[in-house]
Design an enzyme around this catalytic site. Structure first.
Site, PDB file in Angstrom:
ATOM      1  N   GLU A 103      10.395 -15.233   1.907  1.00  0.00           N
ATOM      2  CA  GLU A 103       9.965 -15.877   0.660  1.00  0.00           C
ATOM      3  C   GLU A 103       8.945 -15.029  -0.083  1.00  0.00           C
ATOM      4  OE1 GLU A 103       8.165 -20.067  -1.111  1.00  0.00           O
ATOM      5  OE2 GLU A 103       8.688 -19.930   1.017  1.00  0.00           O
TER       6      GLU A 103
ATOM      7  N   GLU B 207       7.406 -21.341  10.399  1.00  0.00           N
ATOM      8  CA  GLU B 207       6.798 -20.216   9.712  1.00  0.00           C
ATOM      9  C   GLU B 207       6.308 -19.245  10.777  1.00  0.00           C
ATOM     10  OE1 GLU B 207       4.010 -21.400   6.724  1.00  0.00           O
ATOM     11  OE2 GLU B 207       5.456 -22.716   5.743  1.00  0.00           O
TER      12      GLU B 207
ATOM     13  N   ASP C  32       9.955 -28.930   4.884  1.00  0.00           N
ATOM     14  CA  ASP C  32       8.717 -29.693   4.776  1.00  0.00           C
ATOM     15  C   ASP C  32       8.270 -29.793   3.317  1.00  0.00           C
ATOM     16  OD1 ASP C  32       7.932 -27.055   4.504  1.00  0.00           O
ATOM     17  OD2 ASP C  32       6.326 -27.155   5.997  1.00  0.00           O
TER      18      ASP C  32
END
EC number: 2.1.2.11
Length: 279
Positions: free
Chosen positions: A191, A124, A53
């Site tokens: 991340e 996520e 995205d």
């Protein structure tokens, strides 16, 4: 037929079980892709291509990923699938497309897979997402989780900053990893966390971890391709630039502009001529 339109020799497509089987083995090579030409270039070198995205910021010029829509992700997923023949292609589920309920997530993920032909989706995955991952995985949707710094949650989490620097935050990231793996994700993107935390998670979960700003302790690495190629002026701390595409493109376009203005382009090499008469 142009060279770009010729179909390459068909290779065996990498699958979710193939990625999962790489746990603890040779590091997984992953990059983002948003269009067919770049996917075609990246494909021979990568195990996984992510239609992230991040396309909203990288391609569409948005300030964040929050404005990305499901239709945008499907459009770019279709383009990447036309260019990639070997790498597993995963498509990000955009903000608002999976948080409401497991049923909403499944319906939208099934649409993405049906309309793009991709092999997996990514979400996520805070601990709240475990039921959603479990629901989708049980219904044959291969899922990649994403923990640590979660761009879609950046506004609520205080911006784009490294995670796990306090003990409470560290435990939260560990809990996210455990919940994501237990729910059935076949891989987890980590991340923006410190090396020791990435190593602890990688050694704890039984699925591959793919790092972005999470050190070489992970089972693989992913970067935004345009960051790695030097398309933008600013480079994140965790990115190694392998090229300066912006500078080289600027020089090429400047030369083109100069050639047009002084009429050295097109030259006779680039001009069509009439065929000679047979008579």
């Amino acid at each position: 037929m142009s060279a770009q339109s010729k179909s390459p020799t068909k290779a065996r497509r990498i699958t979710a079980p193939d990625i999962r089987a790489r746990k603890g083995g040779e590091p997984l090579v992953c990059l983002t892709a948003y269009d067919a030409p770049m996917a075609r270039i990246l494909d021979p070198h990568c195990d996984l291509l992510l239609v992230g995205d991040s396309v909203g910021m990288v391609v569409h010029g948005l300030d964040s990923t929050v404005g990305v829509t499901l239709d945008m992700m499907i459009l770019h997923g279709q383009a990447v699938m036309r260019g990639a023949r070997q790498a597993l292609v995963a498509v990000d589920m955009p903000f608002g497309s999976y948080e409401q309920s497991p049923e909403q997530a499944f319906a939208n993920a099934a649409r993405v897979m049906a309309e793009t032909g991709c092999q997996a989706i990514k979400i996520e995955s805070g601990t709240y997402a475990a039921d959603t991952i479990r629901f989708m995985a049980a219904r044959s949707i291969p899922v990649i989780g994403h923990i640590g710094l979660r761009p879609q949650a950046a506004l609520a989490d205080g911006g784009f900053r490294a995670k796990g620097r306090t003990q409470a935050e560290r435990q939260r990231v560990i809990d996210e990893a455990l919940a994501t793996a237990e729910a059935g994700a076949f891989a987890i993107v980590i991340e923006g966390v410190a090396e020791d935390l990435a190593r602890e998670i990688t050694e704890t979960v039984d699925v591959p971890t793919i790092g972005i700003g999470a050190s070489a302790a992970c089972d693989g690495q992913i970067l935004v391709t345009q960051d790695m190629l030097g398309v933008f002026d600013w480079t994140p701390k965790f990115v190694k630039r392998y090229d300066n595409m912006a500078e080289r493109t600027d020089a090429a376009v400047a030369q083109f502009a100069s050639d047009v203005r002084d009429r050295s382009f097109p030259s006779q090499r680039e001009v069509y001529t009439m065929k000679r008469s047979d008579g």
